[in-house]
Scaffold this active site. Structure first.
Site, PDB file in Angstrom:
ATOM      1  N   GLN A 101      -4.693  -8.189  -9.975  1.00  0.00           N
ATOM      2  CA  GLN A 101      -4.150  -8.286  -8.553  1.00  0.00           C
ATOM      3  C   GLN A 101      -5.130  -7.180  -7.443  1.00  0.00           C
ATOM      4  OE1 GLN A 101      -0.668  -5.524  -7.617  1.00  0.00           O
ATOM      5  NE2 GLN A 101       0.946  -7.236  -7.447  1.00  0.00           N
ATOM      6  N   TYR A 181       3.096  -3.683   1.007  1.00  0.00           N
ATOM      7  CA  TYR A 181       1.381  -3.742   1.248  1.00  0.00           C
ATOM      8  C   TYR A 181       1.208  -4.769   2.481  1.00  0.00           C
ATOM      9  CZ  TYR A 181       2.768  -1.287  -2.793  1.00  0.00           C
ATOM     10  OH  TYR A 181       3.192  -0.040  -3.789  1.00  0.00           O
TER      11      TYR A 181
END
Length: 364
Positions: A101, A181
């Protein structure tokens, strides 16, 4: 006797031995100066869980600027690539598959990580959250609005990280465009107040994300790219929903039909959003009709719920987080309908083997 849906192989762009996916989880075990994944900790941890159809690694920062939590491993230096090579080899030697990720936390970071410099974001706003720094939790600050040059550099950083992931032996990558994020900060109208080509309309607020996706396609096949979103996130990680939130994600998901991705990974709501009139309470059911590719869903699933979602056709893959922490043999436990071990939340973000690689497998 027919096999339960979770244990049926999946073959569409991504060939998996079962539909049980290990979700990406920050574990803060890269306790070294270079933020390198190590063979003895991360290598063993992921190897123990290689019976999953797919492992998605913890979020790994694409640059120093992307850092926002202590002891998280990166994928932007040669040493970090070498560290991850040992991890992917251990997973592959056990017959497993692993994606990494790719992560940039944006304004969820803190000046303590950047020699006193401000973290960056879509706009110069404070998420009013907490950052987990080397000195403990601290209040976040107002970020510095990214310049066009900052955005272009970050596109290159993600492209470089994807190229490094290939070098490190990963089977693919997942873009972390979720959970408040950096990309989520651009998507959301309450965190993005820009008036240039990266703010305002759906097309503008999602432009940065699609520029990254296009750049990554140059260094890794698009069928090895997954993307993650949390459409009904509200009241956490500095994100507040508004009337345009769900339409923004609908725009993104529909546009992703033009790509040939490994999967789209969605989260069910983290909190109760039933009182928010413009929120979606059942994410898989809502977005399944909009997307033609592989859909992965996560958040608080057990074995029964996972099988039910697959039976209903609302998703193709189920991602499990905390159950994989304390049950390295989660797939085998599902297969034999065994009781699951409880996790120790006190050790989620500590250092060392305790609460990480010391959970035993079940005795049958």
């Amino acid at each position: 006797m027919s096999k339960q849906p979770l244990l049926v192989p999946y073959n569409k762009n991504i060939n998996l031995k079962n539909r049980v996916v290990m979700a990406p989880m920050t574990r803060s075990r890269a306790n070294n100066e270079g933020k390198v994944a190590t063979d003895e900790l991360q290598g063993l941890y992921y190897e123990q869980r290689a019976s999953a159809g797919l492992i998605i690694s913890e979020g790994s920062q694409v640059s120093e600027q992307a850092v926002g939590y202590i002891n998280t491993p990166g994928i932007h230096t040669d040493a970090q690539v070498e560290g991850w090579k040992k991890v992917t080899k251990r997973v592959h030697d056990k017959g497993g598959k692993i994606f990494i990720q790719l992560w940039h936390v944006g304004r969820m970071s803190h000046p303590d990580f950047h020699n006193g410099e401000l973290p960056v974001s879509a706009s110069a706003l404070n998420p009013h959250a907490k950052s987990f720094t080397p000195e403990g939790f601290k209040d976040t600050v107002a970020a510095r609005e990214m310049t066009i040059e900052d955005i272009k550099q970050t596109v290159k950083d993600f492209q470089n990280a994807a190229a490094n992931a290939v070098k490190a032996g990963f089977d693919g990558v997942e873009i972390h465009s979720s959970n408040g994020y950096l990309f989520h900060q651009f998507f959301n109208g309450t965190s993005n107040k820009r008036t240039d080509e990266y703010g305002g309309s759906f097309e503008n607020r999602t432009r940065f994300f699609f520029e990254v996706l296009e750049a990554m396609k140059e260094v890794i096949p698009q069928e090895k790219i997954g993307v993650r979103f949390n459409p009904s996130l509200d009241g956490l990680f500095g994100i507040t929903m508004d009337e345009e939130t769900i339409p923004t994600f609908e725009y993104i998901i529909k546009k992703l039909n033009d790509y040939n991705l490994a999967y789209v990974h969605l989260s069910e709501p983290f909190t109760d959003v039933s009182e928010i009139p413009f929120a979606v309470t059942e994410i898989a059911k809502h977005f399944r009709p909009l997307y033609n590719g592989t859909l992965m869903i996560n958040t608080a699933f057990d074995q029964e719920k996972g099988n039910k979602v697959l039976e209903d056709g609302d998703a193709d893959l189920i991602a499990y987080g905390k159950p994989f922490i304390s049950n390295p043999d989660l797939v085998e436990r599902f297969e034999n309908n065994l009781e699951l071990a409880e996790w120790d939340q006190e050790t989620f973000y500590t250092t060392g083997a305790k609460g990480y690689t010391d959970y035993p497998k079940a005795s049958k």
